[in-house]
Enzyme design. Structure first.
Site, PDB file in Angstrom:
ATOM      1  N   ASP A 172      -2.304   0.593   7.735  1.00 34.99           N
ATOM      2  CA  ASP A 172      -1.580   0.453   6.466  1.00 34.99           C
ATOM      3  C   ASP A 172      -1.042  -0.966   6.279  1.00 34.99           C
ATOM      4  O   ASP A 172      -0.956  -1.454   5.157  1.00 34.99           O
ATOM      5  CB  ASP A 172      -0.434   1.468   6.406  1.00 34.99           C
TER       6      ASP A 172
ATOM      7  N   ASP B  55       0.880  -1.160   0.000  1.00 33.49           N
ATOM      8  CA  ASP B  55       0.000   0.000   0.000  1.00 33.49           C
ATOM      9  C   ASP B  55       0.922   1.215   0.000  1.00 33.49           C
ATOM     10  O   ASP B  55       1.363   1.656   1.062  1.00 33.49           O
ATOM     11  CB  ASP B  55      -0.897  -0.026   1.234  1.00 33.49           C
TER      12      ASP B  55
ATOM     13  N   GLU C  28      -1.509  -1.597  -4.494  1.00 32.95           N
ATOM     14  CA  GLU C  28      -2.738  -0.827  -4.607  1.00 32.95           C
ATOM     15  C   GLU C  28      -2.493   0.314  -5.577  1.00 32.95           C
ATOM     16  O   GLU C  28      -1.499   1.039  -5.463  1.00 32.95           O
ATOM     17  CB  GLU C  28      -3.183  -0.282  -3.250  1.00 32.95           C
TER      18      GLU C  28
END
Length: 163
Positions: free
Chosen positions: A148, A9, A76
């Site tokens: 996260d 991420d 992502e």
């Protein structure tokens, strides 16, 4: 067949990661075993020079990849919401892409909606629903922290489900 998947991420202040091993039984389509290898975050301080922050991401990503030795990296996709933060995330993402190229690692990218859909069956699920799905799929007692890191695991799981 086992695959090690590293989910990322991307972010400049906090880059979340989650590493899983995903083993599919070739004889049974629905028979997949998933185990957590590692998860966490790479942090950089806003008080540090931009170049040094990018170097920290670069160095820590190399160390992480050497540790996990992934077969596939799932990332992502960049989500545009505020121009100032989008530029910072894009710079961090550039470091991620460079590092993956240097390690000759294949990667896949997923939008936030694709990740939510894969984990909850609903592309507009909220963050808590996704985090609960991550904990459930990985048979964890608690939601991985920080958020996260849970996001990194969610991206890795999405890739595993697509195998």
């Amino acid at each position: 067949m086992e695959k090690r998947i590293l989910g990322l991420d991307p972010g400049l202040a906090i880059l979340g990661f989650g590493a899983i091993s995903c083993t599919k039984n070739p004889n049974l389509i629905q028979d997949t075993t998933v185990n957590v290898m590692d998860f966490g975050v790479i942090r950089t301080s806003k008080d540090t020079d931009m170049g040094q922050r990018l170097c920290t991401l670069y160095d820590d990503l190399h160390t992480l990849i050497d540790h996990v030795q992934p077969d596939l990296v799932a990332i992502e996709k960049l989500f545009f919401y505020r121009m100032s933060s989008t530029i910072l995330v894009a710079q961090a993402r550039g470091v991620v892409m460079l590092t993956l190229a240097q390690h000759h690692l294949p990667y896949v990218e997923y939008t936030p909606a694709q990740i939510k859909q894969a984990l909850t069956g609903y592309g507009n699920a909220d963050k808590l629903e996704v985090q609960e799905a991550v904990a459930r799929e990985l048979d964890l007692e608690d939601i991985p922290q920080p958020d996260d890191a849970a996001d990194g695991l969610a991206v890795a799981l999405t890739a595993c489900f697509q195998l």
